[in-house]
Scaffold this motif. Structure first.
Motif, PDB file in Angstrom:
ATOM      1  N   TYR A  45     -33.049  86.983  63.436  1.00  0.00           N
ATOM      2  CA  TYR A  45     -32.882  86.730  61.997  1.00  0.00           C
ATOM      3  C   TYR A  45     -33.081  85.259  61.652  1.00  0.00           C
ATOM      4  O   TYR A  45     -33.851  84.914  60.754  1.00  0.00           O
ATOM      5  CB  TYR A  45     -31.489  87.189  61.565  1.00  0.00           C
ATOM      6  CG  TYR A  45     -31.079  86.714  60.185  1.00  0.00           C
ATOM      7  CD1 TYR A  45     -31.401  87.457  59.050  1.00  0.00           C
ATOM      8  CD2 TYR A  45     -30.373  85.530  60.017  1.00  0.00           C
ATOM      9  CE1 TYR A  45     -31.029  87.020  57.782  1.00  0.00           C
ATOM     10  CE2 TYR A  45     -29.993  85.088  58.756  1.00  0.00           C
ATOM     11  CZ  TYR A  45     -30.330  85.833  57.648  1.00  0.00           C
ATOM     12  OH  TYR A  45     -29.967  85.393  56.399  1.00  0.00           O
ATOM     13  N   ASP A  46     -32.376  84.371  62.333  1.00  0.00           N
ATOM     14  CA  ASP A  46     -32.408  82.952  61.976  1.00  0.00           C
ATOM     15  C   ASP A  46     -33.793  82.354  62.170  1.00  0.00           C
ATOM     16  O   ASP A  46     -34.284  81.594  61.327  1.00  0.00           O
ATOM     17  CB  ASP A  46     -31.380  82.181  62.806  1.00  0.00           C
ATOM     18  CG  ASP A  46     -29.949  82.584  62.467  1.00  0.00           C
ATOM     19  OD1 ASP A  46     -29.527  82.358  61.321  1.00  0.00           O
ATOM     20  OD2 ASP A  46     -29.271  83.137  63.345  1.00  0.00           O
ATOM     21  N   THR A  47     -34.445  82.703  63.277  1.00  0.00           N
ATOM     22  CA  THR A  47     -35.776  82.169  63.550  1.00  0.00           C
ATOM     23  C   THR A  47     -36.790  82.694  62.540  1.00  0.00           C
ATOM     24  O   THR A  47     -37.625  81.938  62.033  1.00  0.00           O
ATOM     25  CB  THR A  47     -36.216  82.543  64.970  1.00  0.00           C
ATOM     26  OG1 THR A  47     -35.249  82.077  65.903  1.00  0.00           O
ATOM     27  CG2 THR A  47     -37.557  81.936  65.305  1.00  0.00           C
ATOM     28  N   ALA A  48     -36.724  83.985  62.237  1.00  0.00           N
ATOM     29  CA  ALA A  48     -37.656  84.576  61.271  1.00  0.00           C
ATOM     30  C   ALA A  48     -37.476  83.945  59.891  1.00  0.00           C
ATOM     31  O   ALA A  48     -38.453  83.633  59.203  1.00  0.00           O
ATOM     32  CB  ALA A  48     -37.466  86.086  61.204  1.00  0.00           C
ATOM     33  N   LEU A  49     -36.226  83.762  59.487  1.00  0.00           N
ATOM     34  CA  LEU A  49     -35.953  83.159  58.179  1.00  0.00           C
ATOM     35  C   LEU A  49     -36.460  81.724  58.132  1.00  0.00           C
ATOM     36  O   LEU A  49     -37.063  81.293  57.131  1.00  0.00           O
ATOM     37  CB  LEU A  49     -34.453  83.207  57.891  1.00  0.00           C
ATOM     38  CG  LEU A  49     -33.999  82.647  56.543  1.00  0.00           C
ATOM     39  CD1 LEU A  49     -34.667  83.397  55.385  1.00  0.00           C
ATOM     40  CD2 LEU A  49     -32.477  82.709  56.424  1.00  0.00           C
ATOM     41  N   GLU A  50     -36.247  80.969  59.192  1.00  0.00           N
ATOM     42  CA  GLU A  50     -36.726  79.580  59.243  1.00  0.00           C
ATOM     43  C   GLU A  50     -38.247  79.527  59.146  1.00  0.00           C
ATOM     44  O   GLU A  50     -38.803  78.688  58.436  1.00  0.00           O
ATOM     45  CB  GLU A  50     -36.252  78.934  60.544  1.00  0.00           C
ATOM     46  CG  GLU A  50     -36.689  77.486  60.703  1.00  0.00           C
ATOM     47  CD  GLU A  50     -36.218  76.875  62.015  1.00  0.00           C
ATOM     48  OE1 GLU A  50     -36.678  75.767  62.340  1.00  0.00           O
ATOM     49  OE2 GLU A  50     -35.396  77.509  62.713  1.00  0.00           O
ATOM     50  N   ARG A  51     -38.927  80.433  59.836  1.00  0.00           N
ATOM     51  CA  ARG A  51     -40.393  80.447  59.785  1.00  0.00           C
ATOM     52  C   ARG A  51     -40.889  80.795  58.392  1.00  0.00           C
ATOM     53  O   ARG A  51     -41.860  80.216  57.900  1.00  0.00           O
ATOM     54  CB  ARG A  51     -40.939  81.440  60.811  1.00  0.00           C
ATOM     55  CG  ARG A  51     -40.823  80.917  62.246  1.00  0.00           C
ATOM     56  CD  ARG A  51     -41.241  81.954  63.264  1.00  0.00           C
ATOM     57  NE  ARG A  51     -41.208  81.395  64.597  1.00  0.00           N
ATOM     58  CZ  ARG A  51     -40.874  82.052  65.688  1.00  0.00           C
ATOM     59  NH1 ARG A  51     -40.537  83.321  65.597  1.00  0.00           N
ATOM     60  NH2 ARG A  51     -40.874  81.467  66.868  1.00  0.00           N
ATOM     61  N   TYR A  52     -40.230  81.762  57.767  1.00  0.00           N
ATOM     62  CA  TYR A  52     -40.636  82.135  56.409  1.00  0.00           C
ATOM     63  C   TYR A  52     -40.472  80.943  55.470  1.00  0.00           C
ATOM     64  O   TYR A  52     -41.372  80.616  54.693  1.00  0.00           O
ATOM     65  CB  TYR A  52     -39.800  83.311  55.921  1.00  0.00           C
ATOM     66  CG  TYR A  52     -40.197  83.807  54.543  1.00  0.00           C
ATOM     67  CD1 TYR A  52     -41.180  84.780  54.399  1.00  0.00           C
ATOM     68  CD2 TYR A  52     -39.604  83.283  53.396  1.00  0.00           C
ATOM     69  CE1 TYR A  52     -41.558  85.222  53.142  1.00  0.00           C
ATOM     70  CE2 TYR A  52     -39.973  83.720  52.145  1.00  0.00           C
ATOM     71  CZ  TYR A  52     -40.956  84.693  52.023  1.00  0.00           C
ATOM     72  OH  TYR A  52     -41.332  85.112  50.767  1.00  0.00           O
ATOM     73  N   ARG A  53     -39.330  80.283  55.534  1.00  0.00           N
ATOM     74  CA  ARG A  53     -39.065  79.162  54.640  1.00  0.00           C
ATOM     75  C   ARG A  53     -39.980  77.979  54.913  1.00  0.00           C
ATOM     76  O   ARG A  53     -40.313  77.214  54.003  1.00  0.00           O
ATOM     77  CB  ARG A  53     -37.609  78.740  54.768  1.00  0.00           C
ATOM     78  CG  ARG A  53     -36.640  79.719  54.106  1.00  0.00           C
ATOM     79  CD  ARG A  53     -35.206  79.324  54.357  1.00  0.00           C
ATOM     80  NE  ARG A  53     -34.275  80.088  53.529  1.00  0.00           N
ATOM     81  CZ  ARG A  53     -32.965  80.131  53.733  1.00  0.00           C
ATOM     82  NH1 ARG A  53     -32.432  79.441  54.747  1.00  0.00           N
ATOM     83  NH2 ARG A  53     -32.187  80.834  52.936  1.00  0.00           N
ATOM     84  N   SER A  54     -40.395  77.806  56.171  1.00  0.00           N
ATOM     85  CA  SER A  54     -41.262  76.668  56.496  1.00  0.00           C
ATOM     86  C   SER A  54     -42.630  76.792  55.844  1.00  0.00           C
ATOM     87  O   SER A  54     -43.303  75.787  55.589  1.00  0.00           O
ATOM     88  CB  SER A  54     -41.415  76.556  58.018  1.00  0.00           C
ATOM     89  OG  SER A  54     -42.204  77.614  58.541  1.00  0.00           O
ATOM     90  N   ILE A  55     -43.049  78.023  55.570  1.00  0.00           N
ATOM     91  CA  ILE A  55     -44.348  78.259  54.939  1.00  0.00           C
ATOM     92  C   ILE A  55     -44.194  78.491  53.447  1.00  0.00           C
ATOM     93  O   ILE A  55     -45.063  78.139  52.650  1.00  0.00           O
ATOM     94  CB  ILE A  55     -45.062  79.444  55.619  1.00  0.00           C
ATOM     95  CG1 ILE A  55     -45.357  79.078  57.077  1.00  0.00           C
ATOM     96  CG2 ILE A  55     -46.329  79.841  54.873  1.00  0.00           C
ATOM     97  CD1 ILE A  55     -45.950  80.195  57.885  1.00  0.00           C
ATOM     98  N   SER A  56     -43.094  79.088  53.043  1.00  0.00           N
ATOM     99  CA  SER A  56     -42.774  79.348  51.633  1.00  0.00           C
ATOM    100  C   SER A  56     -43.930  80.021  50.902  1.00  0.00           C
ATOM    101  O   SER A  56     -44.501  79.473  49.959  1.00  0.00           O
ATOM    102  CB  SER A  56     -42.411  78.035  50.925  1.00  0.00           C
ATOM    103  OG  SER A  56     -41.895  78.289  49.641  1.00  0.00           O
ATOM    104  N   PRO A  57     -44.298  81.227  51.338  1.00  0.00           N
ATOM    105  CA  PRO A  57     -45.434  81.915  50.710  1.00  0.00           C
ATOM    106  C   PRO A  57     -45.099  82.431  49.320  1.00  0.00           C
ATOM    107  O   PRO A  57     -43.933  82.498  48.928  1.00  0.00           O
ATOM    108  CB  PRO A  57     -45.691  83.088  51.668  1.00  0.00           C
ATOM    109  CG  PRO A  57     -44.336  83.382  52.243  1.00  0.00           C
ATOM    110  CD  PRO A  57     -43.659  82.050  52.381  1.00  0.00           C
ATOM    111  N   SER A  58     -46.138  82.800  48.586  1.00  0.00           N
ATOM    112  CA  SER A  58     -45.927  83.447  47.294  1.00  0.00           C
ATOM    113  C   SER A  58     -45.336  84.836  47.518  1.00  0.00           C
ATOM    114  O   SER A  58     -45.472  85.411  48.602  1.00  0.00           O
ATOM    115  CB  SER A  58     -47.260  83.574  46.549  1.00  0.00           C
ATOM    116  OG  SER A  58     -47.842  82.305  46.339  1.00  0.00           O
ATOM    117  N   PRO A  59     -44.675  85.405  46.497  1.00  0.00           N
ATOM    118  CA  PRO A  59     -44.172  86.774  46.648  1.00  0.00           C
ATOM    119  C   PRO A  59     -45.299  87.745  46.988  1.00  0.00           C
ATOM    120  O   PRO A  59     -46.411  87.628  46.478  1.00  0.00           O
ATOM    121  CB  PRO A  59     -43.574  87.078  45.268  1.00  0.00           C
ATOM    122  CG  PRO A  59     -43.208  85.740  44.717  1.00  0.00           C
ATOM    123  CD  PRO A  59     -44.274  84.809  45.211  1.00  0.00           C
TER     124      PRO A  59
END
Length: 351
Positions: A45-59
């Motif tokens: 969970y934590d790693t996946a969330l960090e990766r998502y936030r690092s890229i901050s894609p559009s919805p």
């Protein structure tokens, strides 16, 4: 704690309702749900969330199978290898596998989850964002993560897994035919020590009717699962090793009752005071004090307090592709023996 009680699932219902997309507004809720459904696999969970936030894609839109055109091409993208085999650039490797697939075979219109887990949701969302595609509200594993391709709930169907492209970021393999077992054998030879990403299972929407639909709402509401709380305690000991491209081992949890959870990438069988109480295909999840499902690729320290839950789904009742026999696991005379030959003695308790 009783994290999955109806009181928790239904608390502040308005904030747990979300639009049909994957975005920064709902990513935490979706990944928390996925961490529970995945049963120890599917990424951290934590790693996946960090990766998502690092890229901050559009919805990214999440669509039903019925929302796609008959001639659209849907694929899955997933990682393969022991759950400990995490690398810093795994999102770029996943993206490369998709690009290679498009170069060699077909443009992609949507991504069906290879299994339900935090990594799978983030990888599908980022690939869809990059291509301007959508994520499909369906998965081929069966509302959980599974140890092997041949354990997917679609195993008994005629859905095509090929062609597919696999890469570890440097080397590439294309497979254009083969059964689940044959594909698994080829890919496991590659992924014993490296994390490989696979893009394939290219089919029109109608062929994906055997996939399990509805992971999006299930990650938020858990309203399809039959949920049983097995108990709680503190992590007492952890034993894991890598064997034949899988993480194999045992987690011991001590409380007022004593639990042993055996894993083959995912949690596959649970014992309470020496008695078997749950096994695949039912999902066995271990939750930390935040209510996050614990990943077997990033296990906690001893002493951490946890809860153990079982989630069962009716669509797994008659499936034979995910059980101890299909996993090559034998339970006999107080011993657990894995296909690789690794053997564990089940702890016995006076009672």
């Amino acid at each position: 704690m009783d994290i999955l009680s109806s009181e928790f699932v239904n608390q502040d219902a308005e904030t747990r309702e979300s639009p049909r997309n994957i975005s920064s507004d709902n990513i935490e809720v979706l990944l928390q749900g996925a961490s529970i459904l995945s049963g120890g696999g599917g990424g951290n969970y934590d790693t996946a969330l960090e990766r998502y936030r690092s890229i901050s894609p559009s919805p990214v839109n999440v669509k039903d199978l019925s929302d796609f055109c008959d001639d659209d091409t849907l694929v899955t993208v997933f990682g393969l290898g022991p759950v400990e085999n995490q690398v810093d650039d795994q999102l770029s490797i996943a993206s490369k596998s998709v690009r290679l697939f498009e170069e060699r075979y077909s443009e992609v219109d949507g991504f069906v989850l290879g299994e339900v887990g935090p990594d799978l949701i983030v990888e599908a969302a980022l690939a869809a964002n990059e291509l301007g595609a959508a994520v499909v509200d369906a998965d081929v594993a069966g509302m959980r993560a599974v140890p092997s391709i041949q354990n997917e709930i679609i195993e008994a169907t005629s859905i095509s897994r090929t062609p597919l492209v696999a890469t570890n970021g440097e080397d590439t393999l294309s497979i254009e035919s083969g059964s689940g077992r044959e594909i698994e054998a080829r890919l496991r030879d590659l992924s014993t020590h490296d994390l490989w990403y696979v893009t394939g299972y290219a089919n029109p929407p109608s062929d994906y009717s055997a996939a399990v639909q509805g992971w999006f709402d299930e990650c938020v509401k858990f309203d399809r699962a039959n949920i049983s709380r097995l108990g709680e305690g503190r992590i007492y000991s952890i034993e894991t090793t890598q064997s034949q491209g899988h993480s194999v081992g045992r987690i011991r949890i001590q409380g007022s009752e004593n639990f042993e959870i055996f894993l083959l990438n995912e949690n596959i069988i649970a014992f309470r005071d020496g008695e078997a109480i749950s096994q695949a295909p039912d999902t066995i999840c271990i939750l930390d004090e935040r209510g996050i499902g614990i990943s077997n690729g990033n296990l906690p320290e001893t002493g951490e307090r946890v809860e153990i839950y079982e989630l069962t789904y009716n669509f797994w009742q008659n499936a034979k592709c995910l059980n101890l026999e299909s996993l090559g696991v034998q339970l006999q005379d107080g011993q657990i023996e894995f296909e690789s030959g690794l053997t564990f003695e089940v702890s016995q308790y006076d009672g």
